[in-house]
Design a protein around this motif. Structure first.
Motif, PDB file in Angstrom:
ATOM      1  N   ARG A 328       1.658  16.365   9.033  1.00 17.70           N
ATOM      2  CA  ARG A 328       2.632  17.771   8.960  1.00 17.70           C
ATOM      3  C   ARG A 328       3.171  17.668   7.325  1.00 17.70           C
ATOM      4  N   ARG A 352      -8.707  15.913  16.055  1.00 18.53           N
ATOM      5  CA  ARG A 352      -9.547  17.155  16.986  1.00 18.53           C
ATOM      6  C   ARG A 352     -10.202  17.758  15.402  1.00 18.53           C
ATOM      7  N   ARG A 353     -10.910  18.395  15.607  1.00 21.65           N
ATOM      8  CA  ARG A 353     -11.643  18.936  13.928  1.00 21.65           C
ATOM      9  C   ARG A 353     -10.766  19.315  12.876  1.00 21.65           C
ATOM     10  N   GLU A 354      -9.933  20.244  13.195  1.00 23.12           N
ATOM     11  CA  GLU A 354      -8.742  20.624  12.200  1.00 23.12           C
ATOM     12  C   GLU A 354      -8.292  19.549  12.028  1.00 23.12           C
ATOM     13  N   GLN A 355      -8.212  19.243  12.876  1.00 27.22           N
ATOM     14  CA  GLN A 355      -7.512  17.605  11.965  1.00 27.22           C
ATOM     15  C   GLN A 355      -7.937  16.995  10.908  1.00 27.22           C
ATOM     16  N   ALA A 357     -10.791  17.900   9.379  1.00 23.08           N
ATOM     17  CA  ALA A 357     -10.626  18.723   8.329  1.00 23.08           C
ATOM     18  C   ALA A 357      -9.685  18.523   7.642  1.00 23.08           C
ATOM     19  N   SER A 358      -8.554  18.855   7.990  1.00 18.67           N
ATOM     20  CA  SER A 358      -6.535  18.683   6.530  1.00 18.67           C
ATOM     21  C   SER A 358      -7.518  17.540   6.257  1.00 18.67           C
ATOM     22  N   GLU A 361      -9.871  17.876   3.407  1.00 14.26           N
ATOM     23  CA  GLU A 361      -9.022  18.023   1.784  1.00 14.26           C
ATOM     24  C   GLU A 361      -7.528  17.341   1.467  1.00 14.26           C
ATOM     25  N   ASP A 397     -18.018  15.816  15.282  1.00 18.08           N
ATOM     26  CA  ASP A 397     -16.622  16.893  14.307  1.00 18.08           C
ATOM     27  C   ASP A 397     -16.501  16.591  12.687  1.00 18.08           C
ATOM     28  N   SER A 400     -19.443  17.569  10.773  1.00 17.80           N
ATOM     29  CA  SER A 400     -18.856  19.449  10.285  1.00 17.80           C
ATOM     30  C   SER A 400     -18.096  19.646   9.163  1.00 17.80           C
ATOM     31  N   VAL A 401     -17.280  18.309   9.529  1.00  8.89           N
ATOM     32  CA  VAL A 401     -16.376  19.001   8.373  1.00  8.89           C
ATOM     33  C   VAL A 401     -16.640  17.758   6.246  1.00  8.89           C
ATOM     34  N   GLU A 554     -17.666  22.432  23.485  1.00  7.07           N
ATOM     35  CA  GLU A 554     -16.737  21.675  21.683  1.00  7.07           C
ATOM     36  C   GLU A 554     -16.085  20.412  23.157  1.00  7.07           C
TER      37      GLU A 554
END
Length: 845
Positions: A328, A352-355, A357-358, A361, A397, A400-401, A554
């Motif tokens: 964050r 998790r996947r969203e983490q 993915a960040s 980035e 995951d 995936s990213v 998932e």
């Protein structure tokens, strides 16, 4: 004073020494009038030995990574004891069957030459007149460090010899000091405070008994060990390292053509998980487990400053574990910076996947998540705090990213049984599309680990690993105190079971390069694509209540919980319905089960197999022919549009909903890519052949437009169906071999060229990255790495060339240099930039 800091083999040639970089910074700050040099003898040794017996990068890396067998340390034991044949036969007998025969022969040659190298190195160091020579020793550096330290003291008794580093922690440092009288001082623990204090004592001939952790000798030569600090350094005391010497030496050394240099940084020390649950086999962190983290802003500022100063975008973070608050704080700041970083980090595997993915980035492209096993019960024996299903979810995951994963499968834990491994081995064929472990390894007993400190956990009778007694001529007590690795009776599974695991993982590794399993979510259904060996189906559609079940899986769930959640969503399913579905999906290789929980193993479609760099000479072409002439929707269309699909597999593309339709073929490739990204395109067909030769009907602007789209699509990991006419000089295809291979190449040799192009292609074969005020180009098109760094403070020249710029806007010398380096293609009056921007990184298979 003149202080010389030395980094000996077998430190990696890719990375500077974090410890010596920090010490140079601290000493320079504390003693600004003194001279501080860092000698990277690991780089120097590679140059020196190559001239005599040759040493490839792979051979150097074998030496660097063979610490657990003692191979790397034995090589320099001949210099330590001034005997070119020091215990040759004893060591050969010890490693029989664990070190390949050709590497044992190479090791003997290096062993015989080690005394000569150490003498040459020390002679050059002493010729520069140092007052203090300090060595950092970690893992496989110990015998090389001691050999050089012995010769320094022998030839120049007035020079103060100091050791520090990971091999000097706790009792290890005291044993080194006792056992080797030519070592004047040993700094134990964190050296940022202790080493400057020691230098002040040396300068002033003062009493060193107050320096925390220091080992020193009194007037009678008796060794003393000061108590180590009771508390670790606070984050504010962690300074930014100075790597000036490393990058200067790396650029001038043979390593510059073999390895991309990296920055090594730290955002924290210690392990927040280890503070609560110390993994039973882990010996890292030594005396200080307490987790301390730099402020996020300070870490990012330091990182950006170092990339700008050294013009390097590869970053290895030395932390044991990611500070989760950075997700964050530091991560958003790195995203905003917009630089093309390639960062590696150690993380916990339940992210998790969203983490994940960040992280991508922010430029984190490789992680070591500490997976270690896929059995929840064995993970419990390790005190890892995760399950087998969570580890599989991490692998899924991450793919995936587009995140690279490095991990090792460990076994040999007290209390494990074959029943813990049988279900895992049985399910490995379903995971062949996911990143396999680097190896299968029996755990080593490491000093500072719970297995070392707590015999009740299963390893009661420990003795120093056998190789120490062959390498060092020391009493048993000193060997025990100096050793980091220990031997014990094997625990856990039998050798037969371990061999079955090894064979199953070998099969996984062999099949991984070409096995695919992906999903395309169409909203009301999901289309799955499979090319894994052992599963006959090619594509499936999942819809209705089964789609809800697929999405629920998932995350790991038991069949009972899955059934309950399906009913809560309004699906009238029975226990038998769910059981039959699970059985069918197991047969299709879609699920992984552990401890009663189930998780699906299907990553999102992202052309993952393009991210696999197959290095085997016998490997088949990584990029197969994708869309056949009879593929639905593949007939020639409007020359003003690109035809787009969600997948690149021919059968999957033929299913309803997989064709995305047409996207305007605009002059600005960036605008086209923005549309394709929103749509989720994974395969794109150009509307017309690309004509390269000027004067054969080719329009320069159309040629540049087409090449720009191919380059940008390739860089984004989107496969391209295109045709090219290279003209009479067909062999120049090598200059374009970093672009996604075309469907056809015009001319009588076209089919052969297409085959070679496909076989040789890998992502980022020739690519560029942006930093602050500079561009880095990595070019593998000619078989070896060519790394070029160009200043471009305003991104002017590159921005102009990306979409094709008039040649009259450049000086003739510039054009000649670009053409000679193969960085631009001349299309009529236009110059076009060839390297693609590096946005995704391939994994070496």
């Amino acid at each position: 004073m003149h202080i010389t800091l030395i980094n000996m083999p077998w430190a990696s040639i890719d990375f500077p020494s974090l410890a010596l970089g920090i010490l140079k910074r601290r000493v320079t700050d504390e003693f600004p009038a003194d001279r501080v040099d860092v000698v990277h003898a690991n780089l120097d040794y590679l140059d020196w030995i190559t001239e005599r017996v040759g040493l490839t990068r792979a051979e150097y890396e074998f030496c660097w990574s063979s610490y657990f067998t003692g191979y790397s340390e034995w090589i320099f034991s001949s210099a330590l004891y001034d005997d070119p044949h020091w215990r040759d036969s004893e060591f050969a007998d010890l490693v029989l069957g664990t070190v390949p025969e050709e590497m044992l022969a190479k090791g003997r040659a290096l062993h015989a030459l080690a005394p000569e190298y150490v003498a040459d190195l020390v002679g050059r160091v002493l010729a520069d007149g140092p007052d203090v020579v300090a060595f950092s020793t970690t893992f496989a550096q110990n015998s090389a460090v001691l050999a050089a330290a012995r010769l320094v003291k022998h030839l120049a008794p007035h020079v103060t010899v100091v050791l520090g580093g990971g091999n000097c922690d706790g009792p290890q440092g005291a044993a080194l000091h006792r056992g080797f009288p030519f070592v004047d001082f040993v700094c134990r623990g964190e050296g940022e405070v202790a080493f400057p204090q020691l230098l002040a004592c040396v300068r002033d001939s003062a009493d060193p008994s107050g320096v925390p952790g220091l080992c020193w000798r009194d007037a009678q030569g008796i060794s003393h060990a000061n108590p180590m600090s009771a508390a670790p350094l606070p984050p504010s005391a962690l300074v930014m390292p100075d790597y000036t010497d490393y990058f200067e030496q790396h650029a001038a050394a043979r390593a510059g053509s073999l390895a991309e240099p990296h920055l090594v940084v730290e955002s924290s020390r210690g392990c927040w998980w280890g503070e609560k649950h110390h993994c039973t086999f882990c010996g890292l962190n030594g005396s200080f487990m307490e987790f301390r983290s730099k402020s996020p802003d300070r870490f990012v500022d330091e990182l950006i400053e170092m990339t700008e100063r050294h013009r390097v975008l590869n970053v290895a973070v030395a932390d044991n574990i990611l500070d989760m608050t950075y997700l964050r704080s530091a991560v958003p700041r790195l995203v905003e910076a917009g630089y093309d970083l390639r960062i590696s980090y150690e993380i916990k595997s339940n992210m998790r996947r969203e983490q994940l993915a960040s992280l991508i980035e922010a430029g984190v492209h490789y992680v070591q998540p500490g997976i270690e096993s896929l059995s929840g019960r064995v993970l419990g024996l390790m005190d890892k705090g995760v399950t087998g299903c969570q580890n599989v979810r991490m692998l899924r995951d991450a793919q995936s990213v587009g995140l690279g994963v490095v991990w090792n499968y460990l076994f040999g834990f007290p209390g494990e049984t074959e029943e813990d491994y049988d279900p895992v081995i049985r399910q490995l064929p379903a995971l062949q599309h996911l990143t396999p472990p680097s190896d299968v390894t029996r755990i080593a007993i490491e000093r500072f680990s719970p297995y070392f400190n707590r015999p009740e956990l299963g390893f009661g009778e420990l003795r120093p690993a056998a190789h120490y007694a062959v390498i060092y001529d020391l009493p048993e007590r000193d060997l025990h105190d100096m050793a980091y690795l220990f031997d014990a009776a094997h625990r856990g599974i039998t050798a037969v079971c371990a061999e079955r695991l090894q064979k199953a993982v070998d099969t996984w590794r062999g099949s991984h390069a070409h096995g695919r399993l992906t999903q395309c979510d169409l909203g009301d259904s999901v289309v799955l694509t499979n090319t894994r060996p052992g599963f006959e189906w090619r594509s499936l559609r999942v819809e209705g209540w089964e789609l809800s079940a697929f999405r629920l899986l998932e995350h790991p769930r038991t069949p009972r919980v899955l059934t309950g959640k399906l009913r809560a969503q309004g699906h009238a399913v029975t226990d038998e319905d769910v059981s039959l579905l699970i059985a069918r999906w197991h047969a299709h290789g879609l699920l992984f089960e552990d401890g009663g929980a189930i998780v699906h193993v299907v990553p999102l479609a992202a052309n993952q197999d393009l991210m696999r760099w197959v290095t085997s000479e016998n490997a088949p072409a990584l990029v197969p022919a994708l869309l056949s002439d009879d593929t639905p929707g593949d007939a020639p269309g409007d020359a003003s549009v690109l035809r787009c699909w969600r997948e690149r597999d021919a059968e999957a593309c033929g299913r309803s909903g997989m064709r995305l339709g047409d996207v305007p073929y605009e002059p600005l490739a960036a605008r086209t890519l923005a549309r394709l990204t929103v749509l989720g395109a994974r395969h794109v067909a150009l509307p017309a052949p690309v004509l390269l030769p000027h004067g054969r009907g080719a329009d320069a602007r159309q040629t540049v437009q087409a090449l720009t789209h191919v380059r940008e699509l390739t860089g984004h990991g989107i496969s391209v169906d295109w045709e090219v006419d290279l003209g009479p000089d067909i062999e120049r295809w090598h200059l374009f071999s970093h672009l996604h291979p075309p469907r056809t190449v015009a001319g009588p040799q076209g089919d052969a060229i297409v085959g070679q192009w496909r076989a040789a292609f890998h992502m980022n074969k020739c690519g560029y990255r942006r930093g602050r005020g500079f561009i880095e180009i990595n070019d593998h098109r000619h078989g070896t790495l060519r790394r070029v760094v160009m200043a471009d403070p305003n991104e002017g020249k590159l921005s102009a060339l990306l979409a094709g710029a008039p040649a009259d806007g450049f000086r003739p010398q510039e054009i000649d240099a670009f053409l000679k380096a193969g960085l631009v293609h001349r299309a009529g009056s236009l110059l076009w930039w060839m390297p693609s921007r590096i946005l995704r990184w391939p994994a070496v298979v």
